[in-house]
Design an enzyme around this catalytic site. Structure first.
Site, PDB file in Angstrom:
ATOM      1  N   GLU A  16       0.836  -1.216   0.000  1.00 34.04           N
ATOM      2  CA  GLU A  16       0.000   0.000   0.000  1.00 34.04           C
ATOM      3  C   GLU A  16       0.868   1.262   0.000  1.00 34.04           C
ATOM      4  O   GLU A  16       0.836   2.074   0.937  1.00 34.04           O
ATOM      5  CB  GLU A  16      -0.952  -0.018   1.198  1.00 34.04           C
TER       6      GLU A  16
ATOM      7  N   GLU B 212      -5.515  -8.311  -1.124  1.00 31.70           N
ATOM      8  CA  GLU B 212      -6.206  -8.127   0.152  1.00 31.70           C
ATOM      9  C   GLU B 212      -7.666  -7.813  -0.111  1.00 31.70           C
ATOM     10  O   GLU B 212      -7.977  -6.942  -0.930  1.00 31.70           O
ATOM     11  CB  GLU B 212      -5.619  -6.959   0.962  1.00 31.70           C
TER      12      GLU B 212
HETATM   13  C1  BG6 Z   1      -4.434  -2.882   4.703  1.00 29.56           C
HETATM   14  C2  BG6 Z   1      -3.090  -3.323   5.173  1.00 29.56           C
HETATM   15  O1  BG6 Z   1      -4.494  -1.510   4.873  1.00 29.56           O
HETATM   16  O2  BG6 Z   1      -5.578  -3.292   5.347  1.00 29.56           O
HETATM   17  C3  BG6 Z   1      -3.106  -4.390   6.237  1.00 29.56           C
HETATM   18  O3  BG6 Z   1      -2.227  -3.675   4.129  1.00 29.56           O
HETATM   19  C4  BG6 Z   1      -4.298  -4.183   7.143  1.00 29.56           C
HETATM   20  O4  BG6 Z   1      -1.881  -4.365   6.902  1.00 29.56           O
HETATM   21  C5  BG6 Z   1      -5.557  -4.313   6.322  1.00 29.56           C
HETATM   22  O5  BG6 Z   1      -4.310  -5.035   8.243  1.00 29.56           O
HETATM   23  C6  BG6 Z   1      -6.852  -4.236   7.115  1.00 29.56           C
HETATM   24  O6  BG6 Z   1      -6.871  -3.106   7.921  1.00 29.56           O
HETATM   25  P1  BG6 Z   1      -7.122  -3.206   9.461  1.00 29.56           P
HETATM   26  O7  BG6 Z   1      -6.891  -1.861   9.969  1.00 29.56           O
HETATM   27  O8  BG6 Z   1      -8.530  -3.657   9.604  1.00 29.56           O
HETATM   28  O9  BG6 Z   1      -6.154  -4.203   9.989  1.00 29.56           O
END
Ligand code: BG6
Length: 474
Positions: free
Chosen positions: A179, A371
């Site tokens: 990211e 993701e």
């Molecule tokens: C992304 C990141 O922003 O979202 C992860 O690459 C992160 O590291 C994921 O964990 C989900 O966000 P969060 O804040 O719910 O953990």
């Protein structure tokens, strides 16, 4: 309505959110270690509060993570049981170069990752490795000023050369920076960038970004020299922006917000700074120091594929009052047509299809969704079993949207890894209770628990999805 043969199904993690063992086997301290749990977390993450190290009576969730460092064999075996084709994980930079500026790597750190890759190999799981997932050795931050200093490129280059050489034949897919656009919103958490009094924030950020972009292109160059079969990807926190109304001012605002993010990929994928950005730098008097050879390097070393995270779409408005109350990282306002998660993240599967289309229209390179998922509070029974139909529903709707993007729109997608296939620490909140996993981990927000693992209902569902290559989503 099928997924391509060989589609890479799997799950994604990050070192700092699961490994723990922050001071074991020679690992050095990193920015991600000193980001606390609790009300100061966001201040530290965004660089509003500068920290030197640990403070007393404060809990630091990355110190223990979910103890993946000790449990990796059991965890990978569970991923294999679900039929994973790929496993996305990241390298903790300070395990390999504890301070960041050494000339010799730490063998114990390298051995740990080699063990993981060999474990994956046992099950025919293709590793997908993020070189840096938000982390930067603290020594580089305090001694050199982190990414604002051009020297960081040399240290990063040393890191990638070590990794590509040592893991040649074991790892084919690498991502240079997780990211990369998060540096704009959470500079310390996203890249270890501290902001000091008197800094011209925008100049500092874009100078650091320039260094990261050069580092990323350097990684592509070195990878091809070592083995032309290596595939390098960039990684964007994606999610298209909609205008709140059809007022052209809102439409323009939405375009600006998207460009802020696409800027990074424009450079990494097309190989040059887009003209809208150069004009903006000029207009605002931002002088970014570039060296001779930078342009050529960017041009000749673009990425092979585009990877991204997708959790939600965003909404833009020019209404200042509404903007102020948005309370989220991207300055986006709520979409009245969408439901949201318990953390206020808006749920928009069609937005996923829109984002896939936008990225493919813009870059015409293979996409890798690295993701996607729903952070939710689980309610385990006395045996830690969780019936997580809400998670299954979220993922089903998103996988269907991706299937449409592939089959109806012709978007080239090579794989899909859900975020946190095993529960891990949340990046934004440091909580454990914001869970994404198919596998429950018995640990609470303060690190208490047995750390026992247990398959949830979604575990068996995702297993079937993979087995049928996405045909059976029921
Ligand atoms: C992304 C990141 O922003 O979202 C992860 O690459 C992160 O590291 C994921 O964990 C989900 O966000 P969060 O804040 O719910 O953990």
């Amino acid at each position: 309505m099928k997924f391509p043969k060989g589609f890479l199904w799997g799950g994604a993690t990050a070192a700092n959110q699961c490994e723990g063992a922050y001071n074991v086997d020679g690992r050095g301290l990193a920015n991600v270690d000193v980001i606390p749990y609790g009300e100061d977390r966001w201040k530290v993450a965004t660089g509003k509060k500068i920290v030197e190290g640990f403070e007393e009576n404060v809990y630091y969730p990355a110190q223990e993570g979910i103890r993946f460092y000790e449990n990796y064999q059991e965890d990978i075996a569970l991923f294999a049981k679900m039929g994973f084709k790929t496993f996305r994980m990241s390298i903790a930079w300070s395990r390999i170069y504890p301070k960041g500026d050494e000339h010799q790597p730490n063998e114990k750190g390298l051995q740990f990752y080699e063990n993981i890759f060999r474990e994956c190999q046992k099950y025919n799981i293709e590793p997908l490795v993020t070189i840096t997932h938000f982390d930067c050795p603290m020594h580089l931050i305090k001694e050199y000023g982190g990414w604002r200093n051009r020297k960081l490129i040399t240290f990063y280059e040393r890191l990638v050369r070590t990794l590509f050489t040592r893991f040649d034949g074991l790892v084919k897919y690498w991502l240079t920076f997780n990211e990369i656009n998060i540096i704009l919103h959470a500079p310390f958490m996203g890249a270890g960038l501290e902001l000091h009094e008197g800094d011209d924030e925008k100049s500092v950020k874009y100078q650091a970004i320039h260094h990261e972009l050069i580092a990323s292109a350097t990684a592509s160059k070195i990878a091809k020299e070592i083995n032309p079969d290596i595939k390098i990807g960039c990684m964007l926190a994606a999610g298209s922006t909609y205008p709140l109304t059809s007022n052209p001012k809102d439409v323009w605002e939405a375009k600006q917000m998207d460009r802020q993010n696409y800027f990074f990929i424009d450079v990494q994928s097309r190989g040059y700074y887009p003209s809208y950005a150069l004009k903006e730098f000029d207009r605002e008097g931002l002088s970014i120091v570039m060296e001779e050879g930078d342009e050529k390097l960017l041009k000749e070393n673009t990425v092979d594929f585009i990877s991204f995270s997708y959790y939600m779409s965003k909404v833009a408005t020019t209404d200042k009052e509404l903007k102020k109350s948005s309370g989220n990282m991207f300055n986006a306002v709520k979409n009245p047509y969408l439901e949201e998660s318990e953390w206020g993240w808006q749920i928009d599967p069609l937005g996923f299809r829109i984002t896939l289309n936008e990225l493919y229209d813009r870059y015409q390179k293979p996409l890798f969704v690295v993701e996607n998922g729903l952070g939710a509070i689980d309610h385990p029974d006395e045996n830690f079993y969780v019936e997580d139909d809400y998670r299954i529903n979220y993922l089903r709707d998103h996988i269907e949207a991706m299937r449409d993007a592939i089959n109806i729109d012709g978007v080239d997608v090579i794989g899909y890894t859900t975020w946190g296939p095993i529960d891990l620490v949340s990046a934004s909140t440091g909580e454990m209770s914001k869970r994404y996993g198919f596998i429950y981990v018995d640990r609470d927000d303060q690190g208490r628990g047995t750390y026992q693992r247990k398959a949830k209902k979604s575990f068996y569902w995702y297993k079937k999805v993979i087995e049928t290559n996405g045909e059976d989503l029921s």
